[in-house]
Write a protein that holds these residues in place. Structure first.
Motif, PDB file in Angstrom:
ATOM      1  N   ILE A 278      -4.105   6.332 -10.693  1.00  0.00           N
ATOM      2  CA  ILE A 278      -4.405   4.944 -10.314  1.00  0.00           C
ATOM      3  C   ILE A 278      -3.400   4.000 -10.974  1.00  0.00           C
ATOM      4  N   ILE A 279      -3.143   4.224 -12.263  1.00  0.00           N
ATOM      5  CA  ILE A 279      -2.226   3.334 -12.975  1.00  0.00           C
ATOM      6  C   ILE A 279      -0.811   3.451 -12.414  1.00  0.00           C
ATOM      7  N   GLU A 280      -0.385   4.684 -12.135  1.00  0.00           N
ATOM      8  CA  GLU A 280       0.958   4.853 -11.568  1.00  0.00           C
ATOM      9  C   GLU A 280       1.058   4.159 -10.217  1.00  0.00           C
ATOM     10  N   GLY A 281      -0.029   4.227  -9.448  1.00  0.00           N
ATOM     11  CA  GLY A 281      -0.033   3.554  -8.152  1.00  0.00           C
ATOM     12  C   GLY A 281       0.179   2.063  -8.331  1.00  0.00           C
ATOM     13  N   ILE A 282      -0.604   1.462  -9.244  1.00  0.00           N
ATOM     14  CA  ILE A 282      -0.504   0.008  -9.454  1.00  0.00           C
ATOM     15  C   ILE A 282       0.900  -0.347  -9.948  1.00  0.00           C
ATOM     16  N   ILE A 283       1.385   0.407 -10.944  1.00  0.00           N
ATOM     17  CA  ILE A 283       2.700   0.100 -11.521  1.00  0.00           C
ATOM     18  C   ILE A 283       3.788   0.244 -10.450  1.00  0.00           C
ATOM     19  N   THR A 284       3.709   1.325  -9.662  1.00  0.00           N
ATOM     20  CA  THR A 284       4.741   1.527  -8.633  1.00  0.00           C
ATOM     21  C   THR A 284       4.700   0.400  -7.608  1.00  0.00           C
ATOM     22  N   ALA A 285       3.484  -0.015  -7.222  1.00  0.00           N
ATOM     23  CA  ALA A 285       3.381  -1.085  -6.222  1.00  0.00           C
ATOM     24  C   ALA A 285       4.045  -2.362  -6.733  1.00  0.00           C
ATOM     25  N   PHE A 286       3.714  -2.758  -7.978  1.00  0.00           N
ATOM     26  CA  PHE A 286       4.295  -3.995  -8.515  1.00  0.00           C
ATOM     27  C   PHE A 286       5.792  -3.846  -8.732  1.00  0.00           C
ATOM     28  N   CYS A 287       6.184  -2.647  -9.139  1.00  0.00           N
ATOM     29  CA  CYS A 287       7.595  -2.416  -9.422  1.00  0.00           C
ATOM     30  C   CYS A 287       8.414  -2.536  -8.128  1.00  0.00           C
ATOM     31  N   VAL A 288       7.871  -1.967  -7.029  1.00  0.00           N
ATOM     32  CA  VAL A 288       8.560  -2.069  -5.743  1.00  0.00           C
ATOM     33  C   VAL A 288       8.620  -3.525  -5.295  1.00  0.00           C
ATOM     34  N   LEU A 289       7.513  -4.232  -5.494  1.00  0.00           N
ATOM     35  CA  LEU A 289       7.472  -5.653  -5.141  1.00  0.00           C
ATOM     36  C   LEU A 289       8.581  -6.411  -5.871  1.00  0.00           C
TER      37      LEU A 289
ATOM     38  N   PRO B 199       0.823  -1.228   0.000  1.00  0.00           N
ATOM     39  CA  PRO B 199       0.000   0.000   0.000  1.00  0.00           C
ATOM     40  C   PRO B 199       0.845   1.260   0.000  1.00  0.00           C
ATOM     41  N   ALA B 200       1.995   1.234   0.688  1.00  0.00           N
ATOM     42  CA  ALA B 200       2.854   2.424   0.713  1.00  0.00           C
ATOM     43  C   ALA B 200       3.338   2.747  -0.688  1.00  0.00           C
ATOM     44  N   ALA B 201       3.742   1.712  -1.442  1.00  0.00           N
ATOM     45  CA  ALA B 201       4.244   1.947  -2.800  1.00  0.00           C
ATOM     46  C   ALA B 201       3.115   2.450  -3.695  1.00  0.00           C
ATOM     47  N   PHE B 202       1.907   1.881  -3.509  1.00  0.00           N
ATOM     48  CA  PHE B 202       0.767   2.359  -4.311  1.00  0.00           C
ATOM     49  C   PHE B 202       0.537   3.843  -4.050  1.00  0.00           C
TER      50      PHE B 202
ATOM     51  N   LEU C  91      11.362  -5.124  -7.243  1.00  0.00           N
ATOM     52  CA  LEU C  91      12.705  -4.720  -6.800  1.00  0.00           C
ATOM     53  C   LEU C  91      13.039  -5.326  -5.444  1.00  0.00           C
ATOM     54  N   LYS C  92      12.027  -5.467  -4.579  1.00  0.00           N
ATOM     55  CA  LYS C  92      12.275  -6.071  -3.261  1.00  0.00           C
ATOM     56  C   LYS C  92      12.748  -7.506  -3.407  1.00  0.00           C
ATOM     57  N   LYS C  93      12.213  -8.189  -4.443  1.00  0.00           N
ATOM     58  CA  LYS C  93      12.611  -9.576  -4.648  1.00  0.00           C
ATOM     59  C   LYS C  93      13.971  -9.648  -5.317  1.00  0.00           C
ATOM     60  N   VAL C  94      14.184  -8.785  -6.318  1.00  0.00           N
ATOM     61  CA  VAL C  94      15.342  -8.947  -7.194  1.00  0.00           C
ATOM     62  C   VAL C  94      16.561  -8.173  -6.691  1.00  0.00           C
ATOM     63  N   GLN C  95      16.345  -6.908  -6.318  1.00  0.00           N
ATOM     64  CA  GLN C  95      17.497  -6.130  -5.880  1.00  0.00           C
ATOM     65  C   GLN C  95      17.081  -5.161  -4.773  1.00  0.00           C
ATOM     66  N   PRO C  96      16.852  -5.706  -3.571  1.00  0.00           N
ATOM     67  CA  PRO C  96      16.294  -4.862  -2.511  1.00  0.00           C
ATOM     68  C   PRO C  96      17.183  -3.690  -2.139  1.00  0.00           C
ATOM     69  N   GLU C  97      18.492  -3.776  -2.426  1.00  0.00           N
ATOM     70  CA  GLU C  97      19.364  -2.665  -2.018  1.00  0.00           C
ATOM     71  C   GLU C  97      19.133  -1.402  -2.847  1.00  0.00           C
ATOM     72  N   MET C  98      18.344  -1.510  -3.933  1.00  0.00           N
ATOM     73  CA  MET C  98      18.040  -0.302  -4.700  1.00  0.00           C
ATOM     74  C   MET C  98      17.026   0.588  -3.982  1.00  0.00           C
ATOM     75  N   LEU C  99      16.212  -0.012  -3.125  1.00  0.00           N
ATOM     76  CA  LEU C  99      15.180   0.762  -2.433  1.00  0.00           C
ATOM     77  C   LEU C  99      15.748   1.291  -1.127  1.00  0.00           C
ATOM     78  N   PRO C 100      15.196   2.401  -0.598  1.00  0.00           N
ATOM     79  CA  PRO C 100      15.774   2.947   0.631  1.00  0.00           C
ATOM     80  C   PRO C 100      15.563   2.023   1.835  1.00  0.00           C
ATOM     81  N   GLY C 101      14.437   2.093   2.516  1.00  0.00           N
ATOM     82  CA  GLY C 101      14.191   1.161   3.610  1.00  0.00           C
ATOM     83  C   GLY C 101      14.986   1.437   4.864  1.00  0.00           C
ATOM     84  N   LYS C 102      16.290   1.558   4.737  1.00  0.00           N
ATOM     85  CA  LYS C 102      17.098   1.784   5.938  1.00  0.00           C
ATOM     86  C   LYS C 102      17.706   3.181   5.923  1.00  0.00           C
TER      87      LYS C 102
END
Lengths: 220, 251
Positions: free
Chosen positions: A194-205, A150-153, A207-218
């Motif tokens: 709405i579309i950007e929300g959906i795309i961003t949510a899936f895109c973050v999902l 939901p945060a990414a959306f 990246l979290k699986k493939v290269q989590p160090e690209m996202l901030p988080g920490k």
């Protein structure tokens, strides 16, 4: 051959003029100058945070954003093109300002969308929501999928919504009777949000699986 | 898809020093953008046509480009005349267009197109590589110039990556439509593009370090201003002065 045809259909070139970039000759002097000052400040902060060893990364990611923002996503009989400023903010933080400034400069040189006088305003329109979303959602997307999705959306849709609001503000400060036009600009962005929300949510999902160090988080 | 079609050519404008062209285009764009009286705007448009003429760009390509960019202006024509208060000049069913609204739209159209044509004639006739070097020479921070040039360098590479991903989607029978599956696929496509960009960036940076990169790009591009550059700079300044006079001096 069939594959080539499909290819061409996916790659609708930039046929559609979006209303995210304000054209030259619309805004008043004070609005243009405020845009330049704000964009220069943001860019200076962004450049300060980008060390030389991170410049190639920012530049190549920015090239990827440039290409990704030419993708047209179907919606009903029409299509919209991606803006992706939310995810630019998540990945680059304050670096979003210089990166978006460069992308808009290249867009002006290649396609003449936007231009010299509006470069400042258009940079603020895209980059300010990106940085804000970085602070609002940066930490949250690093958490488990229940919070991160939901945060990414929200990050994706809010960044487009804020960009629309900033376009509206730039128009309204130029001429108060542009209010109705400004309202229409924001309304026109609801499907894109709405579309950007959906795309961003899936895109973050992804990246979290493939290269989590690209996202901030920490972030500190 | 991404092309610098206007940068090829050998007209007078193509040969001008990019530094001069950037300065001319910037000053001129601001002069026109901040003017509001019609004589000033018509002078601006006329000068833009002159620049367009000497740039000898393919006319049809320019017309197509200008038509595309006028979308925002068209949006104004649909909204402003009917929402701006003032004396009515035309009514279409329940909508009435006002004189002031029409004048505002006419002004925006003139300004927008005058600046656009000058931009195409002056800036789009330079390659990004020479523009980057020129910006650095004009005092733009070095990091900014690096970002611009590296971004430009890799846009074409990323575009190729994108085409490759799209091809592999197409072979697997992907048909875009208004479905969550489509959006998910596009999101993964974008994500994959970022992952590849990030991995490539690491390799590129290491390669740069191996070749002794220490924070500076040495440009072999040498600028030499000629008499033609100074002549056109003077012309532009004269036109700008003319625009300012027409705008500010009451007749």
């Amino acid at each position: 051959m069939a594959c080539l045809v499909g290819d061409a259909a996916l790659l609708l070139p930039n046929k559609k003029r979006d209303i995210m970039h304000i054209s030259e000759g619309v805004l008043s002097g004070p609005v243009l100058i405020s845009g330049i000052v704000l964009a220069a400040t943001g860019t200076a902060i962004g450049l300060k945070k980008l060390n030389y060893d991170r410049i190639p990364r920012a530049a190549i990611l920015s090239a990827a954003f440039f290409v990704a923002s030419l993708i047209h996503v179907p919606i009903g009989p029409s299509s919209v093109h991606l803006i992706l400023n939310g995810i630019v903010g998540l990945i680059l933080g304050w670096g979003a300002f210089p990166v978006i400034l460069v992308a808009l400069t290249l867009q002006a040189v290649f396609f003449q969308f936007g231009g010299i006088t509006t470069l400042g305003v258009n940079t603020v329109i895209m980059a300010f929501p990106a940085v804000l979303c970085y602070y609002l959602f940066g930490r949250l997307v690093g958490k488990g999928p229940r919070i991160a999705l939901p945060a990414a959306f929200l990050c994706g849709s809010l960044s487009v919504f804020l960009a629309g609001i900033l376009v509206g503000l730039a128009l309204t400060f130029t001429e108060e009777n542009f209010l109705k036009a400004a309202y229409l600009v924001v309304m026109a962005h609801i499907p894109v949000m709405i579309i950007e929300g959906i795309i961003t949510a899936f895109c973050v999902l992804f990246l979290k699986k493939v290269q989590p160090e690209m996202l901030p988080g920490k972030i500190p | 898809m991404v092309q610098e079609s206007f940068a090829l050519g050998n007209s007078l404008v193509h040969r001008l020093d990019p530094r001069f062209k950037i300065v001319m285009a910037t000053l001129y764009a601001f002069a026109v953008a901040l003017s509001n009286r019609f004589p000033a705007l018509f002078l601006g448009l006329a000068f833009s046509f002159v620049l367009m003429g000497i740039s000898r760009l393919p006319l049809w390509e320019v017309v197509k480009r200008v038509a595309l960019v006028n979308g925002f202006v068209l949006f104004f024509w649909f909204v402003i005349p009917f929402t701006y208060p003032g004396e009515a000049v035309l009514s279409l069913g329940p909508l009435t267009a006002t004189r002031d609204g029409v004048l505002i739209c006419a002004r925006i159209t003139l300004k927008s197109n005058a600046i656009l044509l000058a931009f195409i004639a002056l800036i789009a006739t330079s390659s990004v590589a020479s523009l980057g070097a020129a910006l650095g020479n004009l005092g733009v921070p070095e990091k900014m110039v690096h970002l611009l040039l590296l971004n430009y360098r890799y846009i074409f590479v990323m575009e190729e990556e994108y085409h490759r991903l799209v091809r592999s989607l197409t072979v697997r029978g992907f048909q875009p439509s208004t479905r969550v599956h489509t959006y998910k696929t596009f999101a993964y496509l974008v994500g994959m593009l970022f992952v590849r960009a990030s991995e490539r960036a690491e390799r590129v940076y290491m390669a740069m370090l191996c070749r002794g990169f220490c924070g500076k790009f040495h440009s072999l591009h040498e600028f030499d201003r000629s008499r033609g550059d100074l002549f056109w700079l003077c012309c532009t300044m004269t036109i700008i002065a003319g625009i300012l006079i027409l705008e500010w001096v009451p007749f």
